[in-house]
Motif scaffolding. Structure first.
Motif, mmCIF file in Angstrom:
data_model
loop_
_atom_site.group_PDB
_atom_site.id
_atom_site.type_symbol
_atom_site.label_atom_id
_atom_site.label_comp_id
_atom_site.label_asym_id
_atom_site.label_seq_id
_atom_site.Cartn_x
_atom_site.Cartn_y
_atom_site.Cartn_z
ATOM 1 N N SER A 54 0.826 -1.216 0.000
ATOM 2 C CA SER A 54 0.000 0.000 0.000
ATOM 3 C C SER A 54 0.860 1.265 0.000
ATOM 4 N N TYR A 55 2.106 1.154 0.526
ATOM 5 C CA TYR A 55 2.994 2.309 0.552
ATOM 6 C C TYR A 55 3.496 2.684 -0.840
ATOM 7 N N THR A 56 3.318 1.776 -1.803
ATOM 8 C CA THR A 56 3.787 2.071 -3.156
ATOM 9 C C THR A 56 2.814 2.980 -3.902
ATOM 10 N N GLN A 57 1.619 3.195 -3.362
ATOM 11 C CA GLN A 57 0.639 4.097 -3.943
ATOM 12 C C GLN A 57 0.332 5.208 -2.948
ATOM 13 N N ILE A 58 0.351 6.438 -3.430
ATOM 14 C CA ILE A 58 0.062 7.598 -2.579
ATOM 15 C C ILE A 58 -1.313 8.132 -2.938
ATOM 16 N N ARG A 59 -2.192 8.158 -1.982
ATOM 17 C CA ARG A 59 -3.562 8.607 -2.198
ATOM 18 C C ARG A 59 -3.798 9.904 -1.419
ATOM 19 N N SER A 60 -4.411 10.858 -2.104
ATOM 20 C CA SER A 60 -4.700 12.143 -1.471
ATOM 21 C C SER A 60 -5.964 12.041 -0.622
ATOM 22 N N PRO A 61 -5.959 12.604 0.575
ATOM 23 C CA PRO A 61 -7.170 12.573 1.406
ATOM 24 C C PRO A 61 -8.225 13.571 0.950
ATOM 25 N N ILE A 62 -7.888 14.467 0.001
ATOM 26 C CA ILE A 62 -8.842 15.459 -0.484
ATOM 27 C C ILE A 62 -8.882 15.411 -2.006
ATOM 28 N N ALA A 63 -9.983 15.903 -2.581
ATOM 29 C CA ALA A 63 -10.096 16.053 -4.031
ATOM 30 C C ALA A 63 -9.743 17.485 -4.387
ATOM 31 N N GLY A 64 -9.056 17.669 -5.498
ATOM 32 C CA GLY A 64 -8.664 19.015 -5.878
ATOM 33 C C GLY A 64 -7.826 19.026 -7.136
ATOM 34 N N ARG A 65 -7.037 20.091 -7.275
ATOM 35 C CA ARG A 65 -6.193 20.286 -8.453
ATOM 36 C C ARG A 65 -4.740 19.998 -8.082
ATOM 37 N N VAL A 66 -4.094 19.150 -8.898
ATOM 38 C CA VAL A 66 -2.729 18.716 -8.622
ATOM 39 C C VAL A 66 -1.749 19.625 -9.355
ATOM 40 N N ASP A 67 -0.642 19.953 -8.692
ATOM 41 C CA ASP A 67 0.426 20.749 -9.291
ATOM 42 C C ASP A 67 1.332 19.823 -10.118
ATOM 43 N N ASN A 74 13.095 7.740 -9.523
ATOM 44 C CA ASN A 74 13.945 8.525 -8.638
ATOM 45 C C ASN A 74 13.819 8.037 -7.202
ATOM 46 N N LEU A 75 14.856 8.241 -6.430
ATOM 47 C CA LEU A 75 14.863 7.861 -5.031
ATOM 48 C C LEU A 75 14.240 8.981 -4.197
ATOM 49 N N VAL A 76 13.333 8.623 -3.316
ATOM 50 C CA VAL A 76 12.662 9.604 -2.458
ATOM 51 C C VAL A 76 12.854 9.214 -1.006
ATOM 52 N N THR A 77 12.688 10.200 -0.145
ATOM 53 C CA THR A 77 12.797 9.990 1.295
ATOM 54 C C THR A 77 11.444 10.277 1.928
ATOM 55 N N GLY A 78 10.984 9.365 2.760
ATOM 56 C CA GLY A 78 9.694 9.527 3.403
ATOM 57 C C GLY A 78 9.821 10.057 4.814
ATOM 58 N N GLY A 79 8.692 10.024 5.516
ATOM 59 C CA GLY A 79 8.688 10.478 6.906
ATOM 60 C C GLY A 79 8.086 11.859 7.039
ATOM 61 N N ASP A 80 8.038 12.336 8.274
ATOM 62 C CA ASP A 80 7.450 13.635 8.579
ATOM 63 C C ASP A 80 8.499 14.712 8.811
ATOM 64 N N THR A 81 9.755 14.429 8.506
ATOM 65 C CA THR A 81 10.818 15.398 8.750
ATOM 66 C C THR A 81 10.925 16.374 7.587
ATOM 67 N N ASN A 82 11.747 17.408 7.783
ATOM 68 C CA ASN A 82 11.962 18.397 6.726
ATOM 69 C C ASN A 82 12.728 17.829 5.538
ATOM 70 N N GLU A 83 13.353 16.671 5.746
ATOM 71 C CA GLU A 83 14.123 16.053 4.672
ATOM 72 C C GLU A 83 13.260 15.181 3.768
ATOM 73 N N ALA A 84 11.974 15.034 4.076
ATOM 74 C CA ALA A 84 11.092 14.215 3.243
ATOM 75 C C ALA A 84 10.957 14.835 1.857
ATOM 76 N N THR A 85 10.910 14.003 0.851
ATOM 77 C CA THR A 85 10.825 14.462 -0.536
ATOM 78 C C THR A 85 9.392 14.855 -0.884
ATOM 79 N N ARG A 86 9.237 16.057 -1.444
ATOM 80 C CA ARG A 86 7.912 16.500 -1.867
ATOM 81 C C ARG A 86 7.667 16.006 -3.283
ATOM 82 N N LEU A 87 6.598 15.258 -3.474
ATOM 83 C CA LEU A 87 6.281 14.716 -4.781
ATOM 84 C C LEU A 87 5.486 15.712 -5.622
ATOM 85 N N THR A 88 4.472 16.343 -5.033
ATOM 86 C CA THR A 88 3.647 17.345 -5.694
ATOM 87 C C THR A 88 2.799 18.022 -4.624
#
Length: 259
Positions: free
Chosen positions: A24-37, A45-59
């Motif tokens: 399930s972690y391989t798919q990212i689902r938005s909790p809201i409906a809206g417009r994606v950037d 690409n390699l990304v970093t997860g977690g709640d820290t400032n070093e986490a990679t922003r996907l969109t």
């Protein structure tokens, strides 16, 4: 032997649940409906997860419909609002007045919403209170960060006198207009000005509905004139003022009463 088999079965089930969770972690689902950037990261690409400032922003994604509109009201308006609608002090959605907003570049398109939040304190430096309205945005023209013009009615509707702003003159600080009497003679009439609405000026005192006012012409009080009536409309009035006039021919509007 049976207990060992049961333990192995439970261990296998736990491994399956763990695999499902990891999948399930391989798919990212938005909790809201809206417009994606735009996508900041592409596949592979390699990304970093977690709640820290070093986490990679996907969109980023923003909610579009409905959308929140924040604006400030002054202290006087806040007190009038809470006195007219006692429930608003508790941020209740009951009987709150409607909010109308417009975009700066659109004069005729408006969006209507409901006030659903009022700040709990007055900002000391500005004397204002932050409020929020929820606006339906089906066409998606409203986007986050847009500047708007908000209108919040807090009183009962009353009839108002509207006239073309160019009919107003000033003499030693006293605003006045020239009104035609029944004999087509110009009459001096002091007036008290109000706000601009739809290109017309509100007159609080001094005129009554149906009177004819002089828009343009070299006219003095008591002078008899030959009027050229036109409708009370900003664009039509602007066209009429471009025509040649003199002290015997002038443009006249009939005072309009707006409910």
């Amino acid at each position: 032997m049976l207990s060992a088999n049961n333990a192995q079965v439970k261990s296998a089930k736990a491994a399956v649940e763990s695999a499902k969770l990891n999948l399930s972690y391989t798919q990212i689902r938005s909790p809201i409906a809206g417009r994606v950037d735009r996508a900041f990261i592409t596949e592979g690409n390699l990304v970093t997860g977690g709640d820290t400032n070093e986490a990679t922003r996907l969109t980023t994604i923003v909610s579009i419909d409905p959308i929140y509109a924040y604006f400030d009201i002054d202290e006087t308006t806040f007190h009038k609002l809470t006195s007219l609608q006692p429930s608003t002090i508790k941020n209740s959605a009951t009987a709150l007045p409607p909010v109308t907003i417009r975009l700066p570049n659109e004069k005729h398109t408006q969006y209507t919403g409901t006030l659903n939040f009022i700040g709990n304190q007055i900002e000391r430096t500005t004397g204002t209170v932050k409020v929020r309205a929820v606006i339906a945005n089906k066409d998606g023209k409203l986007i986050p960060g847009t500047f708007i013009r908000a209108q919040l009615p807090i009183g009962e509707k009353t009839p108002s006198i509207l006239i073309d702003d160019q009919a107003i003159a000033s003499n030693q600080g006293q605003n006045y207009v020239l009104v035609l009497d029944k004999n087509n003679k110009a009459e001096y009439r002091p007036v008290e000005l109000g706000a601009m609405i739809g290109g017309l000026r509100v007159i609080n005192h001094g005129l009554t509905a149906g009177e004819k006012i002089i828009i343009k012409g070299l006219i003095r009080p008591g002078m008899e004139v030959m009027p050229n009536p036109i409708p009370m409309h900003p664009s039509l009035a602007a066209e009429a003022t471009q025509s040649t006039t003199n002290n015997k021919h002038l443009t006249v509007n009939e005072v309009e009463e707006k409910q």
